[in-house]
Design a protein around this motif. Structure first.
Motif, PDB file in Angstrom:
ATOM      1  N   GLU A 161    -110.899  -1.671 -55.538  1.00  0.00           N
ATOM      2  CA  GLU A 161    -110.864  -1.599 -56.994  1.00  0.00           C
ATOM      3  C   GLU A 161    -112.263  -1.403 -57.579  1.00  0.00           C
ATOM      4  N   ASP A 202    -110.824  -1.239 -63.184  1.00  0.00           N
ATOM      5  CA  ASP A 202    -109.517  -1.839 -62.914  1.00  0.00           C
ATOM      6  C   ASP A 202    -109.476  -3.299 -63.348  1.00  0.00           C
ATOM      7  N   CYS A 203    -110.612  -3.953 -63.264  1.00  0.00           N
ATOM      8  CA  CYS A 203    -110.684  -5.383 -63.561  1.00  0.00           C
ATOM      9  C   CYS A 203    -112.046  -5.689 -64.164  1.00  0.00           C
ATOM     10  N   LEU A 237    -111.973  -0.795 -69.955  1.00  0.00           N
ATOM     11  CA  LEU A 237    -110.823  -1.091 -69.102  1.00  0.00           C
ATOM     12  C   LEU A 237    -109.878   0.103 -69.074  1.00  0.00           C
ATOM     13  N   ARG A 238    -109.442   0.485 -67.896  1.00  0.00           N
ATOM     14  CA  ARG A 238    -108.487   1.588 -67.795  1.00  0.00           C
ATOM     15  C   ARG A 238    -107.104   1.106 -68.220  1.00  0.00           C
ATOM     16  N   GLY A 245    -105.283  -1.830 -66.512  1.00  0.00           N
ATOM     17  CA  GLY A 245    -106.285  -2.741 -65.988  1.00  0.00           C
ATOM     18  C   GLY A 245    -106.166  -4.131 -66.588  1.00  0.00           C
ATOM     19  N   ARG A 246    -106.829  -5.094 -65.957  1.00  0.00           N
ATOM     20  CA  ARG A 246    -106.736  -6.472 -66.424  1.00  0.00           C
ATOM     21  C   ARG A 246    -108.118  -7.005 -66.785  1.00  0.00           C
ATOM     22  N   ARG A 281    -103.740  -7.896 -69.964  1.00  0.00           N
ATOM     23  CA  ARG A 281    -103.452  -6.578 -69.392  1.00  0.00           C
ATOM     24  C   ARG A 281    -103.524  -5.531 -70.505  1.00  0.00           C
ATOM     25  N   THR A 337    -107.526   6.976 -69.883  1.00  0.00           N
ATOM     26  CA  THR A 337    -108.458   6.817 -68.773  1.00  0.00           C
ATOM     27  C   THR A 337    -109.716   7.618 -69.067  1.00  0.00           C
TER      28      THR A 337
END
Length: 453
Positions: A103, A173-174, A220-221, A224-225, A300, A306
């Motif tokens: 990630e 992703d995070c 954040l994508r 993502g979180r 989330r 993106t």
């Protein structure tokens, strides 16, 4: 030290009948914790558990309480990066983030490095980890923590959140935001947290947290979180910050994730117009668990765009790799590193797909291999800490409970009849640093700034 009266008055109003237990806990002794580094010690039951009186922290599989009289921070294993000294409640953040290998992960407010090293351990060296700290002095401490842990896939930056947001829209992703806060959860642990606290601190910190979270959401994508945490009890900075985030960004939702039985649910009623989903956030109270005060929420991103992939860092073609390093590699290592690049006279091995750091204040990019000087190559301390015993052609293993390892850590030469050349120094199998064997002695190359006194 007496706790601030205004703080106690607020906590009595919020906690009601729980308040006496809370005060007793705040006035009592604190717990001490360390977190095993799986990049160095993969066993879930570390072989040195009895040495430090370890017993598990239930919310982090790498976490353990220790007996403070054993002083693990003054042990060779600490210098080898085998574990990180971390307050037990703080371990909840990395456990809730739980990044996976491969990630793209950002620790936005990362110093001194506890969360970063936790995230890196779970990523197992795969993927991209960017650890950022806005304050230059603290960023250097963060960089040292990354080095000690033997992390190869991390870029350490000293930037503002806004400059990173401009560079990495919709990329991660995070993202972990362990936000600067009023520090009320640390009153029992750090006296300075009490002396620096003011009644208006939560409101001032909340405004700064909103700005940081705006930047985090933009990076954040979709899908993502975001893990948001503080070490304070103030509702303005905890449920309040999450509520304001939900108000500003309808695409952000509180994620329902399993917590620990010792965690208390968030309190929607402690903030204005609190969304019911705030009950899915977590409060860590010192009267409910063995740890300091913390708050954490997992969110989330359900929609959005993106971002365009950033340019990648440029690596040297094989024919441009310095011959000094190739000679060192063939004479001293059993491993070959790829994605090499030079910054001045410093040679680095970059992780796959590392973004280009040009224009950013970058302290560390991947693994520092060493310094290229005319006619020779001197390996970096970071390289030693990232290697295992089987990666080096020559090793010396100094038992942690014997005097020779302390002599090495003090910078002294060690008698050693090994083969001449660069030698990886270990302690009980864990890499510790470099020495250079010559004529029956191991010349000490442990960094002067790290030597024991």
């Amino acid at each position: 030290m007496a706790l601030p009266t205004a703080f106690l008055t607020r906590m009595e109003r919020l906690l009601g009948e729980e308040y006496p237990d809370f005060v007793r806990a705040m006035e009592g002794p604190r717990a001490f914790g360390l977190r095993i580094n799986p990049l160095k010690e993969p066993q879930t039951e570390p072989p040195f558990a009895a040495r430090f009186g370890l017993h598990p922290v239930s919310w982090a599989r790498e976490g353990y309480y220790y007996d403070p009289e054993t002083r693990p921070g003054r042990h060779p294993y600490y210098e080898a990066g085998v574990y990180y000294i971390q307050e037990p409640s703080a371990m909840a953040v990395g456990a809730l983030a739980d990044p996976k290998p491969g990630e793209r992960v950002l620790d936005l407010c990362a110093a001194p490095g506890g969360k970063t090293t936790h995230l890196a351990g779970r990523m197992q060296g795969e993927g991209i980890l960017i650890a950022n700290e806005i304050h230059p002095g603290r960023a250097k401490i963060l960089s040292q923590s990354v080095e000690r842990a033997g992390i190869r896939n991390c870029m350490v930056t000293n930037e503002t959140p806004q400059r990173l947001a401009d560079r990495f829209p919709g990329y991660f992703d995070c993202i972990v935001v362990d936000a600067p806060c009023s520090g009320e959860g640390m009153f029992r642990k750090e006296e300075i947290a009490v002396t620096e606290w003011t009644e208006d601190a939560p409101v001032k910190c909340a405004a700064r947290q909103d700005e940081i979270l705006d930047c985090a959401v933009s990076m954040l994508r979709p899908g993502g979180r975001l893990v948001y945490s503080t070490c304070t009890f103030a509702p303005e900075e905890d449920e309040g910050s999450v509520q304001r985030l939900l108000d500003r960004y309808p695409e952000m939702q509180v994620e329902t994730v399993p917590g620990d039985a010792h965690f208390a649910p968030g309190r929607p009623e402690w903030t204005e117009n609190g969304h019911p989903s705030l009950a899915q956030t977590f409060r860590l109270f010192p009267h409910r668990l063995d740890g300091e005060g913390h708050f954490a929420a997992v969110l989330r991103k359900t929609d959005g765009q993106t971002g365009r992939a950033p340019a990648l860092a440029q690596c040297l073609p094989d024919k441009k790799i310095p011959g000094e390093y190739r000679t060192f590699e063939s004479e001293n290592l059993r491993v070959k590193f790829k994605n090499l690049t030079l910054c001045g006279d410093q040679l680095w091995a970059l992780p796959d797909d590392l973004p280009d750091g040009n224009g950013l204040r970058v302290l560390r990019q991947g693994l520092q291999l060493g310094t290229v000087r005319k006619g020779r190559f001197e390996p970096a301390h970071a390289l030693a800490l990232a290697l295992r015993a089987e990666d080096a052609l020559r090793v010396i293993d100094l038992p942690a409970e014997q005097p020779l390892v302390e002599r090495y850590l003090r910078g002294e030469a060690i008698p050693w009849e090994g083969e001449n050349g660069w030698t990886l120094v270990l302690t009980d199998g864990y890499s510790l640093g470099w020495g250079k064997t010559s004529g029956g002695m191991l010349k000490n190359h442990y960094p002067k700034g790290l030597r024991w006194k």
